[in-house]
Design a protein around this motif. Structure first.
Motif, PDB file in Angstrom:
ATOM      1  N   GLU A 162     -11.746   0.633   4.697  1.00 38.71           N
ATOM      2  CA  GLU A 162     -12.769   0.878   3.667  1.00 38.71           C
ATOM      3  C   GLU A 162     -12.860   2.352   3.295  1.00 38.71           C
ATOM      4  O   GLU A 162     -13.094   2.691   2.142  1.00 38.71           O
ATOM      5  N   GLN A 163     -12.728   3.237   4.278  1.00 41.64           N
ATOM      6  CA  GLN A 163     -12.813   4.699   4.091  1.00 41.64           C
ATOM      7  C   GLN A 163     -14.230   5.187   3.863  1.00 41.64           C
ATOM      8  O   GLN A 163     -14.427   6.350   3.521  1.00 41.64           O
ATOM      9  N   GLY A 164     -15.211   4.314   3.989  1.00 39.56           N
ATOM     10  CA  GLY A 164     -16.619   4.691   3.863  1.00 39.56           C
ATOM     11  C   GLY A 164     -17.388   3.918   4.928  1.00 39.56           C
ATOM     12  O   GLY A 164     -16.799   3.149   5.701  1.00 39.56           O
ATOM     13  N   ASP A 193       3.777   8.083  -3.766  1.00 36.15           N
ATOM     14  CA  ASP A 193       2.759   9.104  -4.073  1.00 36.15           C
ATOM     15  C   ASP A 193       1.413   8.515  -4.500  1.00 36.15           C
ATOM     16  O   ASP A 193       0.825   8.925  -5.506  1.00 36.15           O
ATOM     17  N   GLU A 194       0.925   7.584  -3.691  1.00 38.94           N
ATOM     18  CA  GLU A 194      -0.405   7.027  -3.979  1.00 38.94           C
ATOM     19  C   GLU A 194      -1.443   8.128  -3.971  1.00 38.94           C
ATOM     20  O   GLU A 194      -2.386   8.146  -4.762  1.00 38.94           O
ATOM     21  N   GLU A 195      -1.279   9.101  -3.056  1.00 35.04           N
ATOM     22  CA  GLU A 195      -2.302  10.139  -2.902  1.00 35.04           C
ATOM     23  C   GLU A 195      -2.277  11.141  -4.047  1.00 35.04           C
ATOM     24  O   GLU A 195      -3.143  12.011  -4.130  1.00 35.04           O
ATOM     25  N   GLY A 196      -1.272  11.049  -4.905  1.00 37.28           N
ATOM     26  CA  GLY A 196      -1.315  11.831  -6.137  1.00 37.28           C
ATOM     27  C   GLY A 196      -1.074  13.309  -5.947  1.00 37.28           C
ATOM     28  O   GLY A 196      -1.675  14.121  -6.649  1.00 37.28           O
ATOM     29  N   LEU A 243      -4.037   5.529   9.193  1.00 36.99           N
ATOM     30  CA  LEU A 243      -4.203   4.178   8.638  1.00 36.99           C
ATOM     31  C   LEU A 243      -4.250   4.126   7.118  1.00 36.99           C
ATOM     32  O   LEU A 243      -3.959   3.081   6.531  1.00 36.99           O
ATOM     33  N   ASP A 244      -4.653   5.221   6.478  1.00 32.59           N
ATOM     34  CA  ASP A 244      -4.807   5.205   5.017  1.00 32.59           C
ATOM     35  C   ASP A 244      -3.438   4.997   4.382  1.00 32.59           C
ATOM     36  O   ASP A 244      -2.634   5.927   4.326  1.00 32.59           O
ATOM     37  N   GLY A 245      -3.200   3.802   3.964  1.00 38.14           N
ATOM     38  CA  GLY A 245      -1.941   3.421   3.357  1.00 38.14           C
ATOM     39  C   GLY A 245      -1.028   2.698   4.326  1.00 38.14           C
ATOM     40  O   GLY A 245      -0.596   1.575   4.063  1.00 38.14           O
ATOM     41  N   SER A 271     -12.570   9.015   6.675  1.00 34.18           N
ATOM     42  CA  SER A 271     -11.206   8.910   6.133  1.00 34.18           C
ATOM     43  C   SER A 271     -10.819  10.221   5.458  1.00 34.18           C
ATOM     44  O   SER A 271     -11.670  11.063   5.209  1.00 34.18           O
ATOM     45  N   HIS A 272      -9.519  10.373   5.175  1.00 39.73           N
ATOM     46  CA  HIS A 272      -8.959  11.644   4.682  1.00 39.73           C
ATOM     47  C   HIS A 272      -9.294  12.750   5.681  1.00 39.73           C
ATOM     48  O   HIS A 272      -9.595  13.880   5.299  1.00 39.73           O
ATOM     49  N   ARG A 273      -9.215  12.441   6.956  1.00 46.08           N
ATOM     50  CA  ARG A 273      -9.396  13.411   8.035  1.00 46.08           C
ATOM     51  C   ARG A 273      -8.634  12.883   9.246  1.00 46.08           C
ATOM     52  O   ARG A 273      -8.356  11.680   9.330  1.00 46.08           O
ATOM     53  N   SER A 310       0.892  -1.155   0.000  1.00 48.02           N
ATOM     54  CA  SER A 310       0.000   0.000   0.000  1.00 48.02           C
ATOM     55  C   SER A 310       0.930   1.205   0.000  1.00 48.02           C
ATOM     56  O   SER A 310       1.948   1.144  -0.685  1.00 48.02           O
ATOM     57  N   HIS A 311       0.682   2.235   0.778  1.00 42.71           N
ATOM     58  CA  HIS A 311       1.511   3.439   0.663  1.00 42.71           C
ATOM     59  C   HIS A 311       1.753   4.072   2.022  1.00 42.71           C
ATOM     60  O   HIS A 311       0.927   3.931   2.929  1.00 42.71           O
ATOM     61  N   ILE A 312       2.878   4.793   2.150  1.00 45.85           N
ATOM     62  CA  ILE A 312       3.155   5.486   3.422  1.00 45.85           C
ATOM     63  C   ILE A 312       3.021   6.995   3.271  1.00 45.85           C
ATOM     64  O   ILE A 312       3.244   7.724   4.232  1.00 45.85           O
TER      65      ILE A 312
HETATM   66 MN    MN Z   1      -6.077   8.208   0.584  1.00 50.95          MN
END
Ligand code: MN
Ligand code: GLV
Ligand code: MN
Length: 411
Positions: A193-195, A127-130, A93-95, A383-385, A82-84
């Protein structure tokens, strides 16, 4: 039955959260930034201490392996990861979960000398988050890097080539990260899941069936800067008002003309010169839209371009449209989905198949191998918070499902 160590995984999640950690909780760790590079060095140390062989490819993807020194078609590996990197003011946790749970799986397989016929490897994709371009590292790995890296830049204008150079990488060599054909036997990624679906249904494991496609474009409205007190209202060519009108109309367009799962967001807005007493001469937006159907996305993008031109023309100004990235929606491999379900059954865990409305590196991997994803519930679907979290027992269950999925895929 072999199982992951939750205390060790917890300690690593907490340790990684310190790199770029924010005083009130959460983390800002953009790829190539000093906290990200410190996190990478720490991760490589943890991988080595766990008995893994490590390497970093020209796109900055960081690997740890049991049984391989590099990925090769002679001995195709089962890959997880996944990504760091994180979004600004993101969660811990996201990544990070997918990378550290993957590391924990390989660590426990190594220390228990559990047999696996195929090599195993864990990747932290760049750069998963782009910030500079969607899913950059896995795109490079999967041979999907198109366009000129010199033109890739973050919303604040920082160029990818400069950010990578500061971290010791040459962006012009990133495409060399492309994996040889058939070097990856399969890929499976654990993610939150992020949702809200799993959390609300009380289901511990999600088996991802398909992953959304995302398109991002920068729109630059050029009007005329003017004195905000003395210029008569009817003479103003206000770039911000054009951007604002576009934002409302583009939302309506995507919601009414997209598929049932189409969503859209404008998350970056810049007004120039940016003073209360100057009519904005220039306004920039980054507009993102998502849909599981590549054809629908393509059509929506064309319609939004036409809308932007129409809004600008009506207001007597001009607009520049600069596409930034387009990821391809991807189905997950049936064999990986059924292997995850078999692992769940062996652990006595219920699961549900679901669609991912977030983008993931697994969708790029789907172009080079059989690829799939395991989701665990996100508390409150957040997620993303900064308050993104999952219960620790949910994390333990997800990591054990990943462990037994990897062992089955590598048998
Ligand atoms: Mn993300
Ligand atoms: C990844 O986090 C995405 O924006 O979908
Ligand atoms: Mn993620």
């Amino acid at each position: 039955m072999i199982a992951i160590s939750l205390p060790r995984l917890t300690a690593r999640i907490n340790a990684l959260a310190r790199f770029g950690g924010l005083p009130g909780g959460g983390v800002t760790r953009s790829c190539w930034s000093p906290p990200h590079e410190e996190a990478r060095a720490w991760l490589i140390g943890e991988m080595r201490a766990a008995g893994l062989t490590t390497w970093v490819d020209p796109a900055g993807n960081t690997f740890g392996s049991l049984g391989a020194r590099a990925l090769s078609p002679e001995t195709p590996a089962v890959l997880t990861g996944s990504h760091i990197d994180t979004v600004p003011e993101g969660g811990v946790l996201d990544g990070a979960l997918g990378v550290l749970a993957g590391l924990e799986c390989l660590h426990v397989i190594h220390e228990t000398r559990t047999r696996h016929a195929k090599p195993l490897a864990v990747a932290a994709w760049s750069d998963e988050e782009g910030r500079y371009g969607s899913l950059f590292g896995s795109r490079a790995f999967c041979g999907l890097l198109e366009g000129n890296v010199d033109e890739m830049a973050a919303p604040d204008g920082t160029r990818l080539v400069d950010a990578m150079a500061r971290a010791g990488f040459d962006a012009h060599r990133a495409a060399d990260a492309r994996t040889p054909a058939r070097a990856v036997s399969s890929y499976v990624e654990l993610h939150i899941e992020q949702g809200p679906r799993l959390d609300e249904a009380g289901i511990p494991i999600g088996v991802v069936e398909a992953i959304v496609g995302v398109r991002r474009a920068r729109l630059v409205f050029h009007g005329q800067a003017d004195h905000a007190g003395t210029t008569p209202m009817e003479r103003r060519r206000d770039a911000f008002l054009a951007a604002a009108e576009y934002a409302l109309k583009a939302r309506e367009l995507v919601v009414t003309r997209g598929g049932p799962r189409a969503v859209t967001n404008i998350g970056v807005v810049q007004v120039h010169p940016g003073a209360s007493n100057i009519v904005p001469g220039r306004a920039e937006l980054v507009h993102e839209m998502r849909d599981p159907d590549a054809g629908v996305l393509e059509r929506l993008a064309r319609e939004c371009d036409a809308l932007a031109r129409e809004v600008a023309a009506t207001r007597g100004i001009t607009v520049e449209l600069r596409p930034m990235s387009a990821t391809t929606p991807a189905p997950c491999a049936p064999r990986v989905q059924s292997t995850i379900e078999a692992a769940c059954a062996s652990l006595g865990l219920a699961s549900r198949r679901l669609y991912s409305a977030a983008g993931h590196d697994a969708q790029n991997l789907a172009g080079v191998t059989e690829s799939g994803m395991i989701f665990i519930p996100s508390r409150g679907g957040k997620s993303h918070r900064v308050d993104e979290m999952s219960d620790w027992d949910a994390i333990e269950r997800g990591a054990n499902v990943l462990l037994h999925t990897l062992l089955r895929l590598a048998a």
